[in-house]
Each structure stands twice: as structure tokens, then as C-alpha cells.
Design a protein around this motif. Structure first.
Motif, PDB file in Angstrom:
ATOM      1  N   GLU A  79      63.267 -27.145  21.267  1.00  0.00           N
ATOM      2  CA  GLU A  79      63.417 -25.716  21.593  1.00  0.00           C
ATOM      3  C   GLU A  79      62.055 -25.028  21.576  1.00  0.00           C
ATOM      4  N   ASN A  80      61.186 -25.448  20.656  1.00  0.00           N
ATOM      5  CA  ASN A  80      59.888 -24.784  20.517  1.00  0.00           C
ATOM      6  C   ASN A  80      58.689 -25.709  20.275  1.00  0.00           C
ATOM      7  N   LYS A  83      55.831 -26.484  22.762  1.00  0.00           N
ATOM      8  CA  LYS A  83      55.199 -25.397  23.521  1.00  0.00           C
ATOM      9  C   LYS A  83      53.706 -25.350  23.201  1.00  0.00           C
ATOM     10  N   HIS A 116      59.175 -29.980  26.915  1.00  0.00           N
ATOM     11  CA  HIS A 116      59.259 -28.553  27.266  1.00  0.00           C
ATOM     12  C   HIS A 116      58.145 -27.832  26.521  1.00  0.00           C
ATOM     13  N   TRP A 120      53.402 -22.541  30.992  1.00  0.00           N
ATOM     14  CA  TRP A 120      54.308 -21.396  30.818  1.00  0.00           C
ATOM     15  C   TRP A 120      53.461 -20.219  30.371  1.00  0.00           C
ATOM     16  N   GLN A 123      54.156 -18.044  24.886  1.00  0.00           N
ATOM     17  CA  GLN A 123      53.876 -18.989  23.789  1.00  0.00           C
ATOM     18  C   GLN A 123      52.675 -19.874  24.129  1.00  0.00           C
ATOM     19  N   ASN A 168      57.139 -23.647  34.048  1.00  0.00           N
ATOM     20  CA  ASN A 168      58.261 -22.864  33.543  1.00  0.00           C
ATOM     21  C   ASN A 168      58.115 -21.396  33.924  1.00  0.00           C
ATOM     22  N   GLU A 169      59.137 -20.829  34.560  1.00  0.00           N
ATOM     23  CA  GLU A 169      59.239 -19.372  34.756  1.00  0.00           C
ATOM     24  C   GLU A 169      58.013 -18.772  35.445  1.00  0.00           C
ATOM     25  N   GLN A 243      68.033 -22.627  34.348  1.00  0.00           N
ATOM     26  CA  GLN A 243      68.367 -22.234  32.973  1.00  0.00           C
ATOM     27  C   GLN A 243      69.696 -21.475  33.011  1.00  0.00           C
ATOM     28  N   HIS A 245      71.149 -19.243  31.076  1.00  0.00           N
ATOM     29  CA  HIS A 245      71.325 -18.107  30.159  1.00  0.00           C
ATOM     30  C   HIS A 245      72.194 -17.091  30.878  1.00  0.00           C
ATOM     31  N   GLU A 274      69.204 -25.134  29.335  1.00  0.00           N
ATOM     32  CA  GLU A 274      69.256 -23.901  28.525  1.00  0.00           C
ATOM     33  C   GLU A 274      70.576 -23.149  28.695  1.00  0.00           C
ATOM     34  N   ALA A 289      66.264 -14.296  30.797  1.00  0.00           N
ATOM     35  CA  ALA A 289      65.676 -14.677  29.509  1.00  0.00           C
ATOM     36  C   ALA A 289      64.207 -14.300  29.443  1.00  0.00           C
ATOM     37  N   ILE A 291      61.425 -13.218  27.749  1.00  0.00           N
ATOM     38  CA  ILE A 291      61.296 -13.139  26.296  1.00  0.00           C
ATOM     39  C   ILE A 291      60.620 -11.842  25.837  1.00  0.00           C
ATOM     40  N   TRP A 340      71.471 -24.628  25.183  1.00  0.00           N
ATOM     41  CA  TRP A 340      70.263 -24.147  24.507  1.00  0.00           C
ATOM     42  C   TRP A 340      70.577 -23.855  23.039  1.00  0.00           C
ATOM     43  N   TRP A 348      69.159 -18.609  19.841  1.00  0.00           N
ATOM     44  CA  TRP A 348      68.142 -17.556  20.032  1.00  0.00           C
ATOM     45  C   TRP A 348      68.799 -16.245  20.457  1.00  0.00           C
ATOM     46  N   ARG A 355      67.233  -7.785  18.222  1.00  0.00           N
ATOM     47  CA  ARG A 355      67.246  -8.660  17.043  1.00  0.00           C
ATOM     48  C   ARG A 355      68.466  -8.378  16.169  1.00  0.00           C
TER      49      ARG A 355
END
Ligand code: G3I
Length: 385
Positions: A79-80, A83, A116, A120, A123, A168-169, A243, A245, A274, A289, A291, A340, A348, A355
Motif C-alpha cells: 500500500e505504501n 513508494k 507500486h 508518481w 509521496q 501512476n496518476e 483504480q 475507488h 485499488e 482518489a 490525495i 485496496w 485509507w 479524516r
């Protein structure tokens, strides 16, 4: 003598049923592996079933969770931890501990690994783009830093990773190019370089473009344009990740089918990456998504803190059912479906776009139990036989 009422009989019968069921599950878990119906066994002839793993899940912090991950999925994506900012925070410093553990865990569980991600806008540390005065570097400097990163990271796992989200994206919603620092420095040059360098570092692994809101036709057309740009220059791309989402209200069947066909028409694999289905109100009126979108949570936008009403759980399951019917219909074009996250407690989506909300987007609940959506997805797999 005390007379037992109908209500008590029903409760006793239900308890006997629950205990019987628990015993059956225990007996089942001691039986051979083939006896178990799981996501990975149900769709083994159709497409990979993946999930994203957090740092804690890679570490194996929770036994129940680890068992669930091994049992249900045959593919994992970090997931992270792979990166750029996490794996290569400083020019001379790499963090390979968790990525190494992820790859070893997947091998132990007989799972594929998806890397992944290599290029990108998010991150990613500023040092990649800037000189010592904080000014953007020129394109040749960017390329040489990208090459070093890709050689090091892809090269380390050569032959052990099925494919990488190389890019990515990189698109806006209208299909134009995102004005990232990569793009400000090099225009579309970095796109060619990312795929070239990834191919050179491991010519056997698959190379993907991955983006959200790909049910939006302008966006999927942008992804098709990227793939054609690469193909026109003889640079390899193997697949495009959509993705997932999504929410209870989108995508429509028409949008999804149209996007799948557009990607397949290029001779590329389609991957649903995802995947999660948001069930919460969307007063922010956003999809996808991105971020950096960030809103303040409110009570109205967080209505299911004490549990999800059955009616909404049913809608959530119905959405997954309709999506998997489409995935199954296009199983010859779809190589992988990756959720995801493993369970609702770790999604997430509890923290985006606001949040601290309580969301229920995955198919296992906070106690690691399968939800109605899981049953409906398995039923689709069983109907096909
Ligand atoms: O690890 C730190 C922790 O030390 C700290 O205490 C905590 C405080 O907020 O933050 C932790 O880092 C967070 C990290 O997730 C791990 O939980 C970051 O703040 C948070 O920004 C990060 O979010 C991730 C996000 O990408 C940004 O990288 C999400 O988990 C992850 O699900 C999400 O995944 C992306 C895909 O990579 C690309 N497509 C969209 C998708 C959703 O945004």
C-alpha cells in the motif's frame, strides 16, 4: 416445570446453529486446503485476486489478519512501502527492510507481487526534482535520478515481481497531462523514460499505467493516448490499471464496459486495482482518489459510527455483485482484481477525503469476518461452474 416459549426455542436453535457452524468451520480448517472455498480458489482460472498490504500487515502483527491474507488472496501490492518517499527518502539512502519482507511473505504464501509505484507526483521527495538552491533541475538530471532509482529498486526484485505500476496518476480528469514536477521539468519525456528504464531493469516483468476515475471516458482516453505514445515509439507497456475507488452510485455498467473495451482494443491487459466501495455521504462532491483533496469531517458526513445499517450493507453488497459480474464477463481481458486493503478497519477511506470517519468499503469487516459482499462475490464464482 418451566415452560419454554417459542422465542426461547428460536434462540436455542439459533445458538445450536451457531455452535454447529463454528464446529463445522473448525473441522473445515483441519481439512485439506482444497476443501476451502476462498476468493483465490474461486477465481483461480479467471483473474488474480489481490489486496494491498500495510506496513503492519507485512510485519505480520496480527495472526488472524495474516491467516486471512494468505487464505483469500493470490496477489499483493504494497500500500505504501515501495513508494519513492518511503523506499528512497534521500539520494543515498534506501529503505528495503519492509519491501524485502513483503516479497518474502508473498513467496511464502504463493502470491504474486505488484510493485507500486515508480513515477508518481505524490509521496515523492523534493530532492528528486530540485538542485541545491531549491530550483527545478533540468530534464537530463531528472532522468539520471529516475534511472538510478528504477535500476536500484526494480533491479533488487528482478524476477520476483510480476509487474510494476511504472507510472501512476499522470492525468487530469479531462485527459490532459497533470502539471506535476515531473511534467514541469520534462513535459512527457519522463513518461517514456520511466517505461524505458523499467523495461531495461527487468525485461521480464510487466509494465503498467495506473489511474483513478478511469470510468470517466475523457480520462480513459488520456490513458489510451499514453499507451499509444509509448507503443508508437516501440516502448513496451503491458497493461492499464483502473483504480476502483468507487462508490454505491458509480461507475455505471456502460462506463465500466466502455473503458475495459478501450483498453483491451490496444492489446493491453486490464487490471482493476485499488478496489473499494465508499458507502458514506459525499457532501464534498468528489470522486476518485486525489490525495491532496482534504475536507473537514462533520457528523452528517459520518453517520455510521456505531455500525452500518443492513439496508446500506445490502447496497454495498449489490454494488460489488454487479461489478464482479462485469469483471467475470470480461475475464479474458482482465488479469487482476486488487482490493485496496484487507478489511474495513484498515482502509485509507476512513481518513479520506475527511479524516476520522468510519467507512465500510471493503469485503471483510473490522473483526476480519466476510461481509455480505464477500458471499455475493463467491456466489458469482460458484454459479459459473
Ligand atoms: O506512517 C505514518 C505514521 O508514522 C504517522 O504516524 C501517520 C500520521 O498520519 O502517517 C503515516 O503515514 C501515512 C501512510 O499512509 C501510512 O498509513 C500517511 O500520512 C498517509 O498520507 C498515507 O496515505 C496513503 C496514501 O496513498 C498516500 O501515499 C494511503 O495509506 C494509501 O492507501 C494511499 O494509496 C493511494 C495509492 O498509492 C495510489 N492511488 C490512490 C490511493 C489512495 O490515495
Amino acid at each position: 416445570m418451566k415452560i419454554i416459549g417459542l422465542k426461547s426455542i428460536v434462540i436455542v436453535a439459533a445458538l445450536v446453529g451457531v455452535i454447529g457452524c463454528q464446529n463445522a468451520q473448525k473441522a473445515d480448517s483441519s481439512n485439506s486446503e482444497e476443501a476451502k472455498v476462498t476468493l483465490r480458489s474461486t477465481f483461480q482460472d479467471d483473474f488474480l485476486i489481490g489486496t494491498a498490504l500495510s506496513a503492519g500487515q507485512i510485519m505480520g502483527n496480527n495472526e488472524l489478519e495474516s491467516e486471512l491474507i494468505a487464505r483469500e488472496f493470490n496477489c499483493v501490492t504494497p500500500e505504501n512501502v515501495m513508494k519513492f518517499m518511503l523506499i528512497h527518502p534521500q539520494p543515498d539512502s534506501f529503505n528495503f527492510e519492509l519491501p524485502d519482507k513483503l516479497v518474502a511473505l508473498a513467496e511464502k504464501n504463493d502470491q504474486e507481487v505488484i510493485g507500486h509505484t515508480l513515477a508518481w507526483h505524490s509521496q515523492v521527495p523534493n530532492w528528486l526534482f530540485e538542485d541545491e538552491n531549491g530550483e527545478l533541475v533540468d530534464s537530463l538530471t531528472l532522468y539520471s535520478r529516475m534511472k538510478e532509482h528504477i535500476d536500484m529498486v526494480v533491479g533488487r526484485y528482478k524476477g520476483r515481481i510480476k509487474g510494476w505500476d511504472v507510472l501512476n496518476e499522470a492525468l487530469n480528469e479531462d485527459g490532459s497531462f497533470r502539471n506535476s514536477k515531473f511534467y514541469q521539468i520534462s513535459g512527457t519525456g519522463y513518461i517514456y523514460k520511466a517505461f524505458e528504464y523499467a523495461n531495461a531493469a527487468d525485461p521480464e516483468m510487466e509494465l503498467y499505467y495506473n489511474d483513478y476515475n478511469m470510468h470517466n471516458q475523457a480520462k480513459v482516453d488520456g490513458a489510451v493516448r499514453i499507451a499509444k505514445m509509448l507503443q508508437d515509439r516501440g516502448i513496451r507497456i503491458d497493461g492499464i490499471g483502473m483504480q476502483g475507488h468507487w462508490s454505491l452510485n458509480y461507475p455505471s455498467q456502460e462506463q465500466l464496459e466502455s473503458s475495459i473495451k478501450k483498453i483491451s482494443d490496444l492489446g493491453l491487459q486490464v487490471m482493476i486495482t485499488e478496489l473499494d466501495i465508499d458507502v458514506l455521504p459525499n457532501p464534498y462532491n468528489i470522486t476518485g482518489a486525489n490525495i491532496s483533496d482534504n475536507f473537514k469531517a462533520s457528523k452528517e458526513a459520518n453517520p455510521y459510527v456505531d455500525g452500518l445499517p443492513d439496508s446500506v450493507n445490502q447496497l454495498h453488497a449489490n454494488k460489488y455483485e454487479s461489478l464482479f459480474k462485469i469483471f467475470y464477463k470480461y475475464k479474458d481481458n482482465i488479469d487482476r482484481v486488487t482490493f485496496w486493503g484487507v478489511h474495513d478497519g484498515h482502509s485509507w477511506k476512513n481518513n479520506w477525503p475527511a479524516r476520522g470517519r468510519t467507512n465500510y468499503c471493503l469485503i471483510f469487516d473490522r473483526q476480519y469476518q466476510p461481509k455480505l459482499a464477500y458471499e455475493k462475490i463467491i456466489a458469482i464464482g460458484e454459479e459459473k461452474e
